[in-house]
Design an enzyme around this catalytic site. Structure first.
Site, PDB file in Angstrom:
ATOM      1  N   SER A  69       0.851  -1.186   0.000  1.00 26.56           N
ATOM      2  CA  SER A  69       0.000   0.000   0.000  1.00 26.56           C
ATOM      3  C   SER A  69       0.890   1.240   0.000  1.00 26.56           C
ATOM      4  CB  SER A  69      -0.897   0.022   1.237  1.00 26.56           C
ATOM      5  OG  SER A  69      -1.539   1.280   1.392  1.00 26.56           O
ATOM      6  N   TYR A  94      -1.721  -0.610  10.242  1.00 22.82           N
ATOM      7  CA  TYR A  94      -1.750  -0.984   8.824  1.00 22.82           C
ATOM      8  C   TYR A  94      -0.539  -0.420   8.094  1.00 22.82           C
ATOM      9  CZ  TYR A  94      -3.568  -1.364   4.039  1.00 22.82           C
ATOM     10  OH  TYR A  94      -3.740  -1.639   2.704  1.00 22.82           O
ATOM     11  N   ALA A 125       2.313   0.465   9.349  1.00 22.53           N
ATOM     12  CA  ALA A 125       3.524  -0.209   9.835  1.00 22.53           C
ATOM     13  C   ALA A 125       3.660  -1.594   9.214  1.00 22.53           C
ATOM     14  CB  ALA A 125       3.484  -0.318  11.353  1.00 22.53           C
ATOM     15  N   LYS A 134       2.410  -2.633   6.324  1.00 23.23           N
ATOM     16  CA  LYS A 134       2.724  -2.531   4.903  1.00 23.23           C
ATOM     17  C   LYS A 134       4.163  -2.052   4.687  1.00 23.23           C
ATOM     18  CE  LYS A 134      -1.188  -3.946   3.241  1.00 23.23           C
ATOM     19  NZ  LYS A 134      -1.281  -5.237   2.524  1.00 23.23           N
TER      20      LYS A 134
END
Length: 279
Positions: free
Chosen positions: A146, A159, A161, A163
């Site tokens: 992402s 999230y 962290a 990704k």
């Protein structure tokens, strides 16, 4: 022919997180359309049925398996039962109703997000890489990361962290596996319209949304699937350890620009008129 240059006909690719009608399902459809034999994997039968239909719609070949990406034994059984494996696309992950500030997010929620997004990517990569090494055939692994992993996601730190960790996993695995001719890359999508966020979306992009994205529209799952197809294919045979942002240019756009792509602190009307006709 371009199909020959892709080099994917008849090759077997595992797509983990294939169901739900979003990016994973689009990946299944696109790969099947390129004559890839797709093994669609998801934890939910109803979601997985969408991937099966997508493969069938293009006359593709493949199968669907219910396996939890958090279950290493289940993943090992899945891969062991396949006659041969060429690649992996890891899509599983996401941020459901887990939004929250850094100071308010319970530690167990943060851990769950990281486990769902990063730990699963490690498990699938490890299982498939071991099989590819044993085969001695080389292969290609693509992680769906992402743009949040490239920068930040306020109220979604877990999230972002996870990704970011996935990008480090991608690069590290690429270096370790390169001698076995196994390529590992990542796609970092920006904002993409999927069934998961449909309840938050309007039917069309708003003016504010278009202004935030240089290409003037939000993405669709097929945008990401096309990038995956490229990275899996022989067209990318000398590409590994890389992250391809598929975000309409949004990650390249500084936050201090206004709708005319000028810094918000530019107040010279003559300069603005010269640079932006009609402003």
């Amino acid at each position: 022919m371009i199909a020959d240059r892709l080099g994917l006909e008849g090759r077997s690719v595992v797509v983990v997180g294939a169901g739900g009608g979003g990016i994973g399902t689009a990946v299944c459809r696109t790969l099947a359309d390129a004559a890839v034999t797709v093994t669609a994997v998801d934890v939910d039968a109803e979601r997985l049925a969408m991937a099966e239909r997508a493969i069938a719609e293009v006359g593709g070949h493949g199968s669907a398996r219910i396996v939890d990406a958090r279950d290493p034994d289940g993943l090992r059984r899945l891969v062991a039962e396949m006659p041969e494996v060429y690649g992996l696309v890891h899509v599983a992950g996401g941020l459901q109703n887990q939004w929250g500030s850094v100071v308010a997010t319970p530690p167990e929620t943060f851990e769950e997000i990281v486990r769902h997004n990063l730990h699963t990517a490690f498990l699938t990569t490890q299982v498939v890489a071991k099989r590819l090494i044993a085969q001695g055939t080389g292969g290609s692994i693509v992680h769906i990361a992402s743009v949040a992993g490239l920068s930040a996601l306020p109220y979604g730190a877990g999230y972002a962290a996870a990704k970011a960790g996935m990008l480090a996993l991608t690069r590290s695995a690429a270096l370790e596996l390169g001698s076995a001719n196994i390529r590992v890359n990542a796609v970092a999508p920006g904002t993409v319209r999927t069934p998961v966020n449909a309840d938050q979306d309007t039917s069309e992009d708003t003016a504010e949304e278009r202004a935030a994205i240089p290409l003037q529209r939000r993405g669709v799952p097929e945008d990401v699937a096309n990038a995956v197809l490229f990275l899996l294919s022989d067209l990318a045979s000398w590409i590994t350890g890389q992250v391809l942002a598929v975000d309409g240019g949004s990650s390249a756009r500084p936050s201090f620009l206004d709708a005319d792509n000028l810094p918000v602190f530019v107040h010279d009307d003559d300069l603005r008129a010269r640079l932006v006709p009609g402003a």
